[in-house]
Scaffold this motif. Structure first.
Motif, PDB file in Angstrom:
ATOM      1  N   GLN A  24       4.537  10.155   5.170  1.00  0.00           N
ATOM      2  CA  GLN A  24       4.268  11.278   4.273  1.00  0.00           C
ATOM      3  C   GLN A  24       5.556  12.001   3.896  1.00  0.00           C
ATOM      4  OE1 GLN A  24       1.129  12.023   2.951  1.00  0.00           O
ATOM      5  NE2 GLN A  24       2.365  13.306   1.608  1.00  0.00           N
ATOM      6  N   GLY A  25       6.492  12.073   4.841  1.00  0.00           N
ATOM      7  CA  GLY A  25       7.771  12.721   4.526  1.00  0.00           C
ATOM      8  C   GLY A  25       8.464  12.027   3.370  1.00  0.00           C
ATOM      9  N   GLN A  26       8.468  10.698   3.401  1.00  0.00           N
ATOM     10  CA  GLN A  26       9.066   9.935   2.301  1.00  0.00           C
ATOM     11  C   GLN A  26       8.301  10.175   1.001  1.00  0.00           C
ATOM     12  OE1 GLN A  26       8.673   8.674   5.437  1.00  0.00           O
ATOM     13  NE2 GLN A  26      10.774   8.144   5.991  1.00  0.00           N
ATOM     14  N   ALA A  27       6.971  10.198   1.095  1.00  0.00           N
ATOM     15  CA  ALA A  27       6.175  10.416  -0.120  1.00  0.00           C
ATOM     16  C   ALA A  27       6.483  11.784  -0.719  1.00  0.00           C
ATOM     17  CB  ALA A  27       4.689  10.296   0.209  1.00  0.00           C
ATOM     18  N   ASP A  28       6.618  12.772   0.137  1.00  0.00           N
ATOM     19  CA  ASP A  28       6.913  14.118  -0.368  1.00  0.00           C
ATOM     20  C   ASP A  28       8.243  14.137  -1.129  1.00  0.00           C
ATOM     21  OD1 ASP A  28       4.583  15.016   0.792  1.00  0.00           O
ATOM     22  OD2 ASP A  28       5.567  15.865   2.567  1.00  0.00           O
ATOM     23  N   ARG A  29       9.231  13.456  -0.571  1.00  0.00           N
ATOM     24  CA  ARG A  29      10.539  13.431  -1.237  1.00  0.00           C
ATOM     25  C   ARG A  29      10.485  12.656  -2.545  1.00  0.00           C
ATOM     26  NH1 ARG A  29      13.362  10.695   3.268  1.00  0.00           N
ATOM     27  NH2 ARG A  29      14.927  10.264   1.674  1.00  0.00           N
ATOM     28  N   ILE A  30       9.770  11.540  -2.530  1.00  0.00           N
ATOM     29  CA  ILE A  30       9.638  10.750  -3.765  1.00  0.00           C
ATOM     30  C   ILE A  30       8.972  11.596  -4.844  1.00  0.00           C
ATOM     31  CG2 ILE A  30       8.375   8.814  -4.793  1.00  0.00           C
ATOM     32  CD1 ILE A  30       8.877   7.323  -2.067  1.00  0.00           C
ATOM     33  N   ASN A  31       7.913  12.304  -4.463  1.00  0.00           N
ATOM     34  CA  ASN A  31       7.184  13.103  -5.448  1.00  0.00           C
ATOM     35  C   ASN A  31       8.033  14.269  -5.968  1.00  0.00           C
ATOM     36  OD1 ASN A  31       4.765  11.621  -5.537  1.00  0.00           O
ATOM     37  ND2 ASN A  31       4.106  12.521  -3.594  1.00  0.00           N
ATOM     38  N   ALA A  32       8.740  14.897  -5.049  1.00  0.00           N
ATOM     39  CA  ALA A  32       9.568  16.028  -5.474  1.00  0.00           C
ATOM     40  C   ALA A  32      10.663  15.567  -6.431  1.00  0.00           C
ATOM     41  CB  ALA A  32      10.182  16.716  -4.245  1.00  0.00           C
TER      42      ALA A  32
END
Lengths: 571, 571
Positions: free
Chosen positions: B137-145
């Motif tokens: 999820q941490g990676q997903a958050d960064r990708i989305n941001a």
């Protein structure tokens, strides 16, 4: 426990009426040694789903009892306790009792419970309404709104809100839902006082329940005017069905009748103390009678009692009563509606067979097994936070329409995770109460724990960590009964007052549990989450819990249109 | 099911790879009759607590599989399905497969899974990351941001947020947590495509996972520039490990190799279709390939797939892909991360022994028993509302750090109450998805249900009532495998396209479940409560669920400082 007693040594008997059983303990007057005890479960237990006599369904939130079960405790537990102690009834110098509260029953003028009147035996409202009967929240809301509007001076003494558990609400519900039964009731009486009445033939209400549960403040009950404004037929409630002699704690109520002597095996004429409440009576047993000593009696529910020399208005406290715990000090009461019974509910209804088998294999009961599994976890490892409101909230929100919740569930969540979250939630509830006292200027100098949950070492450590305080304990499994025995010794004239008797007969071990500072730091973060949810769901951010209760009641009506009249007996 | 087949009749084989097992079905080309089937459970199941090879603990939210289990399905289930159908392999004209997604594995250039490379067998990151691996999820958050900040044009095609389940996030987690294993990976490949590779010797990625899970939009993947901005070492991720031929759904991928023929008992050279996804492939099986036909495949999780002639940006949808379901239409996907597995979790970990015994006594499984008990209740009678986010939320919030909750618990709450509340919560989740489509201007004209939960009559009625719509159903227990077989028939040239094959081989019963309007009205009130909680906990009103996840991760590190390096293999 010391076994046996020297011949001729003075002893007293304390009888503690709990939620599911009554317990008698024989105690030596000289030093408080517990010489023998016996427990008698109530044959009818708690009726919260159906009325045993008719099989009719009860609406949600009801909780009734059968008063003959209380007499059976006198007939069964007292003689067995005497036998276990090896005591001659001639050496018993006094008898004291305590009860759950507010647990009330409607009776005829001679004390006969209405449910024992044949034509009323099928009416739910003729039975004892147990303290956790929570079906009168509507009445409580109206009482509180009216009292606030009229600026009734007694309201701040109860944290600004009367509980739905108390006498006025239970009385008003009786009147409104079953006026015929209300009319038949000569008195509404606390079970604590009813038992003393059965023992002595004398009805004397005790200062503790009169103050905390019947709103007797500065010598006066709520006015006829106030009561009449709630309901025209309620104006005479106090004058007709409540008012009467009130005894201070430790006072002599009367002497054992011949009939009660036959029940108990004690001598006719044995001194009997005025009634008491299970929580409050425990304070002298734990030597927690000085200002600032907060005693938490942790069992089915938790009661917090503390004496203080300061009168303050603590938001959401259950009440403050002059001489409510020991004569001469302001007695504060707060509490948590559901603690041990939340854990019991979880074990009974949410723990799978394989966990129960794991417990058996480990030679533990399910609570011990879950506690052992939970104890291995770091704080926060389960990823959960719960609200412990399965029985509503008694302090500091005073709202029995609240309900429990668990947040953070995942497919990895295991029973020990939820169990731990529930234990923590109750500790957070205690912390909320302690912080409310201190914020109101009533110092809490020591936390003392008594009650059945003491034996759960995991739970005690959680509480010490969450509270960030050392915990003292009352090293007795029968604190209330010991407290009743201490009061009996005072009533019998063996000590000048309750404080003196407490010093001689009570006991307390200091700082048995000390907080771990790392765990305490991590609990601060979890407590902050609890607090957010507490305030959101408890203070109007989202009143979903109230609406869910209302839906539940509406659906229950849809479901069983017939039993409403059968059970509640409203015309 | 029709048994046996006339000699010489053309058949196709569909193989459906689910979360716990693979299933092969033999289907008649002419009319879609299912002639025989077989199921093969994966020997290693889902590894979500420990890595089977080493016994090392896995961190929270991990979910791994072993790729040899997929080959075992070919060796076991396919021959048994052929035998059950009584079919001559010479009559099998094509083979099609579908898989869970995004389920990905790192492989060598020749397709060998890294976990089969001896020196990597002890590294968790060398295994298949199952769709429900939610630890990125941490990676997903960064990708989305980053995508939002840069205004990447592909982002709105995914409802504004990529899921932590998808290829980019899983790839970035691999790079960041185990760079050595990342470097060893010649490719990261969807299991759907890896199986076709094993069958044909050809790596061709399917348009469905390429579009929905690998962010292939309008012919382009996310740019080198974007990827490099996430992590310098990630710039070449697509070029080095992902890019390659992409086949449309129903295309021929290649022909069965000699080795794969030996595994399956089919003839070498049998046409094999490009891979597909279990949800999307079910649409032609259910004849739900026209615009507005929303197919809900309800099992462990629920996938919603729907074709439309309109391109719209639906907030929080999983994705919209040109030809993602059938070539020529926009294919929409939404979904619920946890449905059947939430019920299974509840039955496994929260239902007491006496209820399991009650089920046995009634001759029912526990789900059937709880459903029967729950079905007796009126809407709202349990006084509960739950959030069904035990596996996070895939649509419309797209946040796998969310978690489940139950509000309204009391001491009267029973297992069937919570079970019902969980079923209702998943229905509310479906309604939330349907309403999001319609609000975005993508009409939903029919709801069609497929999957294992169809057999729960109680649940189906709840869904009809909550959605206030009639529900059509796919009357097959093996919808995905049937869909794969339909695609195989197209790849084999037996039909001109998927829609034609669907019309001949698919099946759908209309309006099998119709809403009860009284229940639907009451559900509106309960859905309003769900919606309040959904928005409060899902849209930032209280981010407690995120914080609890973070605490859980922190505590896991405290708890087991050693296994982090052992398992995750970070240098």
């Amino acid at each position: 426990m010391t076994t046996g007693s020297d011949a001729g040594e003075a002893v007293v008997v304390g009888v503690d009426y709990g939620t599911l059983s009554g317990r008698a303990v024989v105690v030596r007057v000289a030093d408080g040694a517990e010489l023998g005890s016996a427990v008698a479960p109530y044959a009818h237990g708690v009726m919260d789903r159906v009325l045993a006599t008719t099989g009719a369904a009860l609406p949600p939130d009801w909780a009734l009892q059968v008063p003959s079960d209380y007499v059976d405790v006198l007939r069964d537990a007292v003689p067995r306790a005497l036998a276990a102690a090896g005591v001659d009834p001639a050496d018993v110098v006094g008898l004291g009792t305590d009860f759950t509260a507010c647990t009330v029953l409607p009776v005829l003028a001679d004390g006969t419970p209405l449910c024992e009147v044949p034509e009323l035996a099928g009416r739910a409202h003729a039975y004892v309404k147990l303290w956790k009967h929570h079906a009168a929240q509507g009445q409580a809301d109206r009482i509180n709104a009216l009292a606030e509007q009229r600026g009734e001076t007694w309201l701040p003494r109860y944290g600004g809100r009367l509980s739905s558990e108390w006498l006025l609400t239970k009385g008003l519900q009786l009147l409104e839902e079953d006026p015929q039964t209300y009319d038949r009731a000569a008195k509404l009486v606390e079970a604590a006082d009813w038992v003393v009445w059965q023992l002595t033939g004398v009805l004397v209400r005790n200062a503790c329940t009169a103050g905390y549960k019947s709103v007797l403040q500065d010598g006066a009950y709520p006015s006829r005017d106030f009561l009449g404004a709630l309901h025209p037929g309620f104006a005479g409630f106090v004058d007709d069905k409540v008012r009467g002699p009130v005894g201070a704690l430790g006072d002599l109520a009367g002497h054992l009748t011949a009939q009660a002597a036959a029940w108990t095996g004690l001598r006719e004429g044995t001194p009997v103390c005025v009634g008491n409440v299970d929580a409050h009576v425990t304070a002298p047993a734990a030597r927690a009678v000085d200002p600032g000593q907060l005693l938490a009696i942790m069992g089915t529910s938790t009661c917090h009692v503390m004496s203080s020399d300061r009168l303050a208005e603590v938001p959401g406290m259950c009440g403050v009563v002059d001489g409510g715990i020991v004569p001469g000090l302001w007695g504060y009461e707060a509490g948590q509606s559901g603690v041990g019974d939340v854990f019991a509910w979880f074990v009974d209804h949410a723990v799978p067979g394989q966990v129960a088998e794991g417990a058996r294999a480990a030679g533990l009961d399910v609570h011990e097994h879950l506690s052992a599994l939970a104890a291995r976890q770091q704080v926060g490892e389960h990823g959960l936070v719960a609200l412990d409101w399965h029985s509503g909230n008694r302090s500091v929100l005073v709202d029995h329409e609240l309900s429990g919740m668990v947040v953070g569930l995942t497919l990895q969540t295991r029973p020990e995770d939820v169990y731990r979250a529930l234990v923590e939630a109750t500790a957070f509830g205690t912390r909320t109460v302690v912080e409310a006292f201190e914020a109101a200027g009533v110092p809490v100098t020591e936390v003392v724990v008594a009650g059945g949950l003491l034996k759960n070492r995991f739970l005690m450590q959680v509480y010490a960590d969450v509270l960030r305080r050392p915990l003292s304990v009352l090293p007795s499994e029968q604190g209330p009964a010991l407290g009743s025995a201490i009061h009996a010794a005072v009533a019998a004239g063996r000590y000048p007052d309750v404080r003196a008797a407490s010093a001689a007969m009570g006991r307390r071990e200091e700082a048995v549990w000390v907080p771990d500072s790392d765990a305490a730091d991590r609990y601060d973060a979890l407590f902050a989450e609890y607090r957010l949810l507490h305030d959101h769901f408890g203070r109007g951010g989202n009143d979903v819990m109230h609406r869910l209760r209302a839906m539940r009641r509406d659906a229950a009506v849809l479901d069983t249109p017939v039993h409403e009249t059968t059970v509640v007996g409203a015309a």
